[in-house]
Design an enzyme around this catalytic site. Structure first.
Site, PDB file in Angstrom:
ATOM      1  N   ASN A   1       2.506   4.267  -2.425  1.00  0.00           N
ATOM      2  CA  ASN A   1       1.475   5.261  -2.116  1.00  0.00           C
ATOM      3  C   ASN A   1       1.983   6.645  -2.497  1.00  0.00           C
ATOM      4  OD1 ASN A   1      -0.390   6.973  -0.958  1.00  0.00           O
ATOM      5  ND2 ASN A   1       0.194   6.508   1.148  1.00  0.00           N
TER       6      ASN A   1
ATOM      7  N   SER B   1      -4.385  -0.869   3.018  1.00  0.00           N
ATOM      8  CA  SER B   1      -3.323  -0.306   3.849  1.00  0.00           C
ATOM      9  C   SER B   1      -3.863   0.703   4.858  1.00  0.00           C
ATOM     10  CB  SER B   1      -2.303   0.376   2.942  1.00  0.00           C
ATOM     11  OG  SER B   1      -1.306   0.975   3.723  1.00  0.00           O
TER      12      SER B   1
ATOM     13  N   GLY C   1      -1.743  10.436   9.314  1.00  0.00           N
ATOM     14  CA  GLY C   1      -0.455  11.003   8.918  1.00  0.00           C
ATOM     15  C   GLY C   1       0.664   9.986   8.871  1.00  0.00           C
TER      16      GLY C   1
ATOM     17  N   GLY D   1     -12.243   1.634  -2.215  1.00  0.00           N
ATOM     18  CA  GLY D   1     -12.968   2.861  -1.906  1.00  0.00           C
ATOM     19  C   GLY D   1     -14.398   2.498  -1.547  1.00  0.00           C
ATOM     20  N   GLY D   2     -14.682   2.397  -0.265  1.00  0.00           N
ATOM     21  CA  GLY D   2     -16.041   2.172   0.197  1.00  0.00           C
ATOM     22  C   GLY D   2     -16.552   0.753   0.127  1.00  0.00           C
TER      23      GLY D   2
ATOM     24  N   CYS E   1      -1.081   9.795  -0.322  1.00  0.00           N
ATOM     25  CA  CYS E   1      -1.591  10.087   1.013  1.00  0.00           C
ATOM     26  C   CYS E   1      -1.793  11.589   1.162  1.00  0.00           C
ATOM     27  CB  CYS E   1      -0.658   9.563   2.087  1.00  0.00           C
ATOM     28  SG  CYS E   1      -1.411   9.698   3.696  1.00  0.00           S
TER      29      CYS E   1
HETATM   30  C1  LIG Z   1      -7.288   5.058   9.038  1.00  0.00           C
HETATM   31  C2  LIG Z   1      -6.787   4.930   7.620  1.00  0.00           C
HETATM   32  C3  LIG Z   1      -5.417   4.844   7.374  1.00  0.00           C
HETATM   33  C4  LIG Z   1      -4.930   4.724   6.072  1.00  0.00           C
HETATM   34  N1  LIG Z   1      -3.577   4.605   5.868  1.00  0.00           N
HETATM   35  C5  LIG Z   1      -3.108   4.429   4.607  1.00  0.00           C
HETATM   36  C6  LIG Z   1      -1.704   4.211   4.372  1.00  0.00           C
HETATM   37  O1  LIG Z   1      -0.894   4.166   5.292  1.00  0.00           O
HETATM   38  N2  LIG Z   1      -1.288   4.033   3.080  1.00  0.00           N
HETATM   39  C7  LIG Z   1      -2.179   4.049   2.029  1.00  0.00           C
HETATM   40  O2  LIG Z   1      -1.747   3.868   0.886  1.00  0.00           O
HETATM   41  N3  LIG Z   1      -3.493   4.220   2.229  1.00  0.00           N
HETATM   42  C8  LIG Z   1      -3.978   4.418   3.478  1.00  0.00           C
HETATM   43  N4  LIG Z   1      -5.346   4.573   3.679  1.00  0.00           N
HETATM   44  C9  LIG Z   1      -6.254   4.551   2.513  1.00  0.00           C
HETATM   45  C10 LIG Z   1      -6.899   3.182   2.334  1.00  0.00           C
HETATM   46  O3  LIG Z   1      -5.927   2.189   2.129  1.00  0.00           O
HETATM   47  C11 LIG Z   1      -7.895   3.194   1.164  1.00  0.00           C
HETATM   48  O4  LIG Z   1      -7.220   3.509  -0.022  1.00  0.00           O
HETATM   49  C12 LIG Z   1      -9.015   4.209   1.334  1.00  0.00           C
HETATM   50  O5  LIG Z   1      -9.377   4.321   2.692  1.00  0.00           O
HETATM   51  C13 LIG Z   1     -10.266   3.885   0.513  1.00  0.00           C
HETATM   52  O6  LIG Z   1     -10.858   2.680   0.901  1.00  0.00           O
HETATM   53  P1  LIG Z   1     -12.087   2.563   1.958  1.00  0.00           P
HETATM   54  O7  LIG Z   1     -13.143   3.526   1.493  1.00  0.00           O
HETATM   55  O8  LIG Z   1     -12.497   1.137   1.883  1.00  0.00           O
HETATM   56  O9  LIG Z   1     -11.548   2.959   3.288  1.00  0.00           O
HETATM   57  C14 LIG Z   1      -5.843   4.703   4.979  1.00  0.00           C
HETATM   58  C15 LIG Z   1      -7.216   4.774   5.234  1.00  0.00           C
HETATM   59  C16 LIG Z   1      -7.708   4.880   6.528  1.00  0.00           C
HETATM   60  C17 LIG Z   1      -9.199   4.939   6.766  1.00  0.00           C
END
Ligand SMILES: Cc1cc2nc3c(=O)[nH]c(=O)nc-3n(C[C@H](O)[C@H](O)[C@H](O)COP(=O)(O)O)c2cc1C
Ligand SMILES: Cc1cc2nc3c(=O)[nH]c(=O)nc-3n(C[C@H](O)[C@H](O)[C@H](O)COP(=O)(O)OP(=O)(O)OC[C@H]3O[C@@H](n4cnc5c(N)ncnc54)[C@H](O)[C@@H]3O)c2cc1C
Ligand code: FES
Lengths: 305, 254
Positions: free
Chosen positions: A130, A23, A74, A246-247, A133
């Site tokens: 969620n 997301s 946000g 996560g990553g 956030c």
């Molecule tokens: C730009 C951005 C926007 C995000 N927006 C949301 C969101 O709207 N809702 C949510 O549950 N997580 C949101 N996340 C979190 C991601 O879904 C994910 O849980 C988190 O980034 C860890 O994964 P990653 O390390 O692969 O990015 C956002 C992450 C990023 C980088």
């Protein structure tokens, strides 16, 4: 060796593979559908939606980090009505599988309203709540950091939703298994973890935070070890399925997450630095499985003791 | 949009901390001046957005200023080194929009106003405007004489070029709008294409009644996926990377 079976399952929904864009990093799919056939994806977790439309936080919202980034978007989104009437139906035209609707809120009522609304949308397979956030002062954080509040939200959403409800947990807590158990005890069908880690960068030349909101959510390859640890702990502590994230940036990372206990895996930040990241991971998965002598990917879920 | 490999043909210093880089590769995705590319750099997680200054069939020219670690790294790259680049991003300047205004208003005194490393995209634009039969004036603003670049390049296109510097070491002392203003404080121009730091854009906005403004924002993706670069406009929320970087004057909210 026969071709490895990379399919998996979440609450009775078959996924052709475990790879799901996370997301907030994939919008509602449109930008990516121009680049590749997004129907190869196991599913898609769409941008987090709130009851009202939101512009989100002031600029700047992005800060680079070693092997990652901080975002303080946000929860910018067009609001639940627009998502239900326009974004999700439009997504169903370009993506023909069940999607994961990610919802957020500032009160239990708001979560309930959003859940009721997305529950009725045909192409929604799972509702991802969620509670974590870290960008929004007023509500999101408070829910995700208290087992009591997680229980409240889970119970309220489960009462109205017919579709499987996954609670998306925040890593910014002392004991994530406590949060996981709170969600499970109120009937959550699954868990998604982890959301971003609270982080901060300072512009040392100007002696001020890089991000307007001072702090934001840290994600990207740098957080993989934290995520693997939490997915491992949580999946050992609960019986419901876990979506790990996560990553994650490679097929190897997907396999690592699954060995830690994830039934499916979300890919976030990697989509931003390489728009074809999910496609590449899906294409690499069978070969990677062969190398590791995995005949059926779902066999390795939680195989690490 | 594609993620392509480009080979560096040249990387040379053209002013204080400012470098011009020529990249060889497939440029066919570029459709308009004012678009940008997003460059992957070894050891940095996010790509660096840099405007296309000029392009031909197999060559992109960019001009960048060393302001941090990423651009510092770029300045050390050598001929023959390769870069992975997302091309082409953003909307770019619209010459059609100017033509619509010309049809409506007859003659329009048109100016290109660039500040610092906001100058590069205006060069490619100048060439396209000339091809379209429009001959703009050019006003370039810098901090001091040592920062000035591309005065000659614009002059070689046959355009009238004026320079402003903050310290008065070259051209008129002051900012670009000091060159664009008549004695009675009215604007010498009816239409502007501009790119530069935000305070400059605001000053240009306050002076010239119509035009196109190119903005910067911190970006994570550069292609519209993350909402990292959003801004509010009179026509709703826009992503600088995808719906911009160029905004029409009438939609801008400061
Ligand atoms: C730009 C951005 C926007 C995000 N927006 C949301 C969101 O709207 N809702 C949510 O549950 N997580 C949101 N996340 C979190 C991601 O879904 C994910 O849980 C988190 O980034 C860890 O994964 P990653 O390390 O692969 O990015 C956002 C992450 C990023 C980088
Ligand atoms: C659409 C667009 C076009 C641009 N065109 C040019 C150009 O033609 N020539 C030029 O010299 N510069 C241009 N810039 C600015 C350029 O992107 C930054 O100067 C550069 O990213 C700085 O990187 P760094 O690692 O040296 O600085 P650092 O400060 O170390 O960078 C840290 C992070 O902040 C980001 N960042 C820092 N400054 C800026 C900025 N001003 N705008 C956006 N992101 C920033 C970086 O991309 C990186 O993610 C443009 C920016 C945008 C958004
Ligand atoms: S930088 Fe991601 S939407 Fe603009």
């Amino acid at each position: 060796m026969v071709k490895p079976d990379i399919s998996t399952e979440l609450s009775g929904i078959r996924l052709s593979n475990p790879v799901i864009p996370a997301s907030g990093t994939f919008g509602f799919g449109k930008e990516f559908a121009e680049l590749y056939d997004i129907n190869i994806l196991g599913s898609i977790s769409v941008k987090g939606t709130t009851r009202e439309p939101r512009f989100g936080n002031p600029q700047p919202r992005i800060a680079e980090c070693p092997m990652g980034l901080i975002n303080s978007v946000g929860l910018q989104n067009p609001g639940i009505d627009e998502v239900v009437k326009k974004e999700l139906p439009e997504l169903s035209e370009i993506y023909h599988k069940p999607v994961i609707a990610n919802i957020s809120g500032f009160s239990v009522d708001e979560y309930v309203e959003c859940a009721e609304a997305v529950d009725k949308v045909e192409n929604v397979g799972i509702i991802e709540v969620n509670v974590s956030c870290p960008n929004v002062h007023a509500g999101g954080m408070a829910f995700g950091t208290s087992a009591e509040n997680i229980a409240k939200v889970t119970k309220a959403v489960k009462a109205v939703a017919k579709k499987p409800v996954y609670i998306k947990l925040s890593p910014n807590v002392t004991d994530i298994t406590e949060m996981a158990k709170a969600a499970e005890s109120e009937g959550a069908d699954g868990l998604s973890l982890i959301n971003t880690l609270m982080g901060m960068r300072i512009d040392v030349m100007r002696r001020r935070p890089v991000i307007a909101n001072k702090m934001g959510g840290f994600s990207g390859p740098a957080i993989l070890p934290v995520a693997v640890r939490m997915v491992y702990q949580v999946s050992k502590a609960v019986k419901i399925p876990v979506i790990g994230m996560g990553g994650v940036s490679s097929a190897r990372d997907v396999i690592e997450m699954m060995m830690a206990g994830a039934s499916a895996v979300q890919v976030g930040a990697a989509n931003l630095t390489d728009p074809w990241a999910c496609k590449k991971i899906i294409e690499e998965l069978p070969g990677e499985c062969e190398k590791l002598h995995i005949e059926r990917l779902s066999d390795i879920i939680g195989c690490v003791e | 949009m594609r993620d392509l490999i480009f080979k560096i043909k040249e990387n040379r210093k053209i002013a204080k901390d400012v470098y011009e880089m020529l990249l060889l590769g497939d440029t066919s995705d570029i459709t308009r001046p004012g678009q940008f590319i997003n460059i992957k750099l070894d050891g940095f997680y996010l790509r660096r957005p840099i405007s296309v200054c000029d392009w031909s069939e197999d060559e992109i020219k960019i001009i960048y200023k060393v302001v941090g670690e990423g651009t510092e790294y770029m300045s050390g790259l050598k001929e023959g080194d390769e870069l992975q680049v997302l091309t082409a991003l953003g909307n770019g300047y619209s010459i059609d929009e100017l033509k619509l205004s010309l049809e409506k208003n007859g003659h329009m005194r048109t100016v290109l106003a660039g500040g610092g490393v906001g100058v590069p995209p205006l060069y490619g634009l100048a060439k396209k405007l000339l091809e379209a039969g429009v001959r703009p004036d050019v006003v370039l603003g810098f901090n001091g004489a040592e920062d000035v670049f591309y005065k000659k390049e614009f002059e070689d296109l046959g355009l009238k070029v004026e320079i402003s510097t903050m310290d008065g070491s070259m051209g008129k002392k002051g900012v670009v709008t000091d060159v664009m203003r008549a004695e009675d404080n009215s604007s010498l121009y009816d239409y502007v294409f501009t790119c530069g730091p935000e305070p400059m854009l605001k000053a240009v906005y306050d002076l010239v009644p119509e035009g196109q403004f190119s903005f910067e924002a911190r970006m994570a993706c550069g292609f519209g996926a993350c909402m990292g670069c959003s801004c509010k406009t009179k026509y709703g929320n826009k992503r600088i990377c995808k719906d911009g970087p160029v905004l029409m004057r009438e939609e801008i909210i400061w």
